[in-house]
Write a protein that holds these residues in place. Structure first.
Motif, PDB file in Angstrom:
ATOM      1  N   PHE A 140      -2.442  -8.160   1.587  1.00  0.00           N
ATOM      2  CA  PHE A 140      -3.151  -6.880   1.425  1.00  0.00           C
ATOM      3  C   PHE A 140      -4.311  -6.883   0.428  1.00  0.00           C
ATOM      4  CE2 PHE A 140       1.155  -5.488   2.781  1.00  0.00           C
ATOM      5  CZ  PHE A 140       0.790  -4.862   3.972  1.00  0.00           C
ATOM      6  N   THR A 156      -9.191  -7.445   1.004  1.00  0.00           N
ATOM      7  CA  THR A 156     -10.117  -6.338   0.681  1.00  0.00           C
ATOM      8  C   THR A 156     -11.386  -6.844  -0.009  1.00  0.00           C
ATOM      9  OG1 THR A 156      -9.172  -5.827  -1.513  1.00  0.00           O
ATOM     10  CG2 THR A 156      -8.193  -4.710   0.395  1.00  0.00           C
ATOM     11  N   GLU A 179      -8.200  -0.830  -0.377  1.00  0.00           N
ATOM     12  CA  GLU A 179      -7.402  -1.007   0.842  1.00  0.00           C
ATOM     13  C   GLU A 179      -7.390   0.227   1.736  1.00  0.00           C
ATOM     14  OE1 GLU A 179      -4.034  -0.904   3.444  1.00  0.00           O
ATOM     15  OE2 GLU A 179      -4.253   0.361   1.671  1.00  0.00           O
ATOM     16  N   ASP A 180      -7.664   1.405   1.151  1.00  0.00           N
ATOM     17  CA  ASP A 180      -7.554   2.668   1.895  1.00  0.00           C
ATOM     18  C   ASP A 180      -8.968   3.130   2.296  1.00  0.00           C
ATOM     19  OD1 ASP A 180      -7.351   5.432   2.571  1.00  0.00           O
ATOM     20  OD2 ASP A 180      -5.481   5.585   1.419  1.00  0.00           O
ATOM     21  N   PRO A 206       0.806  -1.231   0.000  1.00  0.00           N
ATOM     22  CA  PRO A 206       0.000   0.000   0.000  1.00  0.00           C
ATOM     23  C   PRO A 206       0.837   1.278   0.000  1.00  0.00           C
ATOM     24  CG  PRO A 206      -0.912  -1.580   1.552  1.00  0.00           C
ATOM     25  CD  PRO A 206       0.354  -2.188   1.030  1.00  0.00           C
ATOM     26  N   LEU A 256      -5.001  -2.296  -5.084  1.00  0.00           N
ATOM     27  CA  LEU A 256      -5.239  -1.945  -3.680  1.00  0.00           C
ATOM     28  C   LEU A 256      -6.224  -0.779  -3.527  1.00  0.00           C
ATOM     29  CD1 LEU A 256      -1.579  -2.496  -2.468  1.00  0.00           C
ATOM     30  CD2 LEU A 256      -3.604  -3.747  -1.694  1.00  0.00           C
TER      31      LEU A 256
END
Ligand code: CTP
Length: 210
Positions: A172, A176, A117-118, A62, A114
């Motif tokens: 990671f 998600t 992911e945030d 990330p 990703l």
């Protein structure tokens, strides 16, 4: 009624078919309706590092992404302002000097390994999609693509996959999937899933007030 552009996140492992899902959705709409923002274009600028050091960067973590810039750009687009989208150079492993001026559109698709992911990105998304493709298919696709399009050798692709891509995927990317509203098996060839997505997007577009 909806008064701001609609944001759709499309995540999935490397080689899962995010690009083909996104392309298949876009083909069902006019160019004026959908804007695609690739998270890959927002890899951090590495101009300050020598080339050899850039090869050591973990591009599946990330922290490799400049999500602050991506967030600023999404906020601008949501406020109907154009952005200067960065361009990424896979051969030099850094941002190129060019930018592409991009105008806001009714629908914004954010695509990347990703992208779910945030939490700050998740908060801006109206629909979250995870493209779920078996690892054997993903590595074959990646091998072919990286050799043909990104100038890599077989050995380097396999080495990167075993030592970086696979462990980072498990740590990671795969987790998600739980945030997705829709999980699409097998990517762009899943016509039923693409049709359902397109119908949903059309329903949303019909409700837009701007
Ligand atoms: N990557 C790389 N070298 C860089 C930057 C990124 O090898 N300098 C790799 C990362 O290892 C990461 C991958 O690029 O795994 C992300 O792109 P990927 O998801 O494979 O490509 P897309 O075309 O966006 O997705 P898809 O194959 O699902 O269509």
């Amino acid at each position: 009624m909806i008064d701001k552009p609609v944001v759709i996140g499309v995540a999935g492992g490397s080689g899962s078919g995010k690009t083909s899902v996104t392309r298949a959705i876009c083909q069902r709409f006019s160019d004026k309706s959908i804007l695609v923002i690739e998270q890959d274009y927002y890899y951090k600028n590495q101009d300050h590092l020598p080339y050899e050091e850039r090869l050591e960067t973990n591009y599946d973590h990330p922290l490799a992404f400049d999500n602050d810039l991506l967030l600023r750009h999404i906020h601008d687009l949501l406020n109907q302002k154009p952005i200067n989208k960065p361009v990424y150079d896979y051969a030099l492993h850094t941002r190129s000097n060019q930018v592409i001026k991009v105008e806001p559109k009714e629908v914004i698709i954010l695509e990347g390994i990703l992208i779910l992911e945030d939490q700050r990105l998740l908060d801006l998304m109206d629909i979250k999609v995870f493209v779920d493709t078996d690892a054997d298919v993903r590595i074959i696709r990646r091998l072919m693509r990286d050799i043909k399009e990104r100038g890599r050798s077989i050995d380097s692709v396999i080495d990167q996959y075993i030592n970086v891509v696979r462990p980072m995927h498990l740590q990671f990317v795969e987790p998600t999937k739980r945030y997705a509203d829709i999980i699409i098996p097998e990517g762009g060839e899943n016509h039923v899933a693409i049709d359902l997505m397109a119908a949903k997007i059309q329903t949303i577009i019909n409700k837009l007030t701007f």
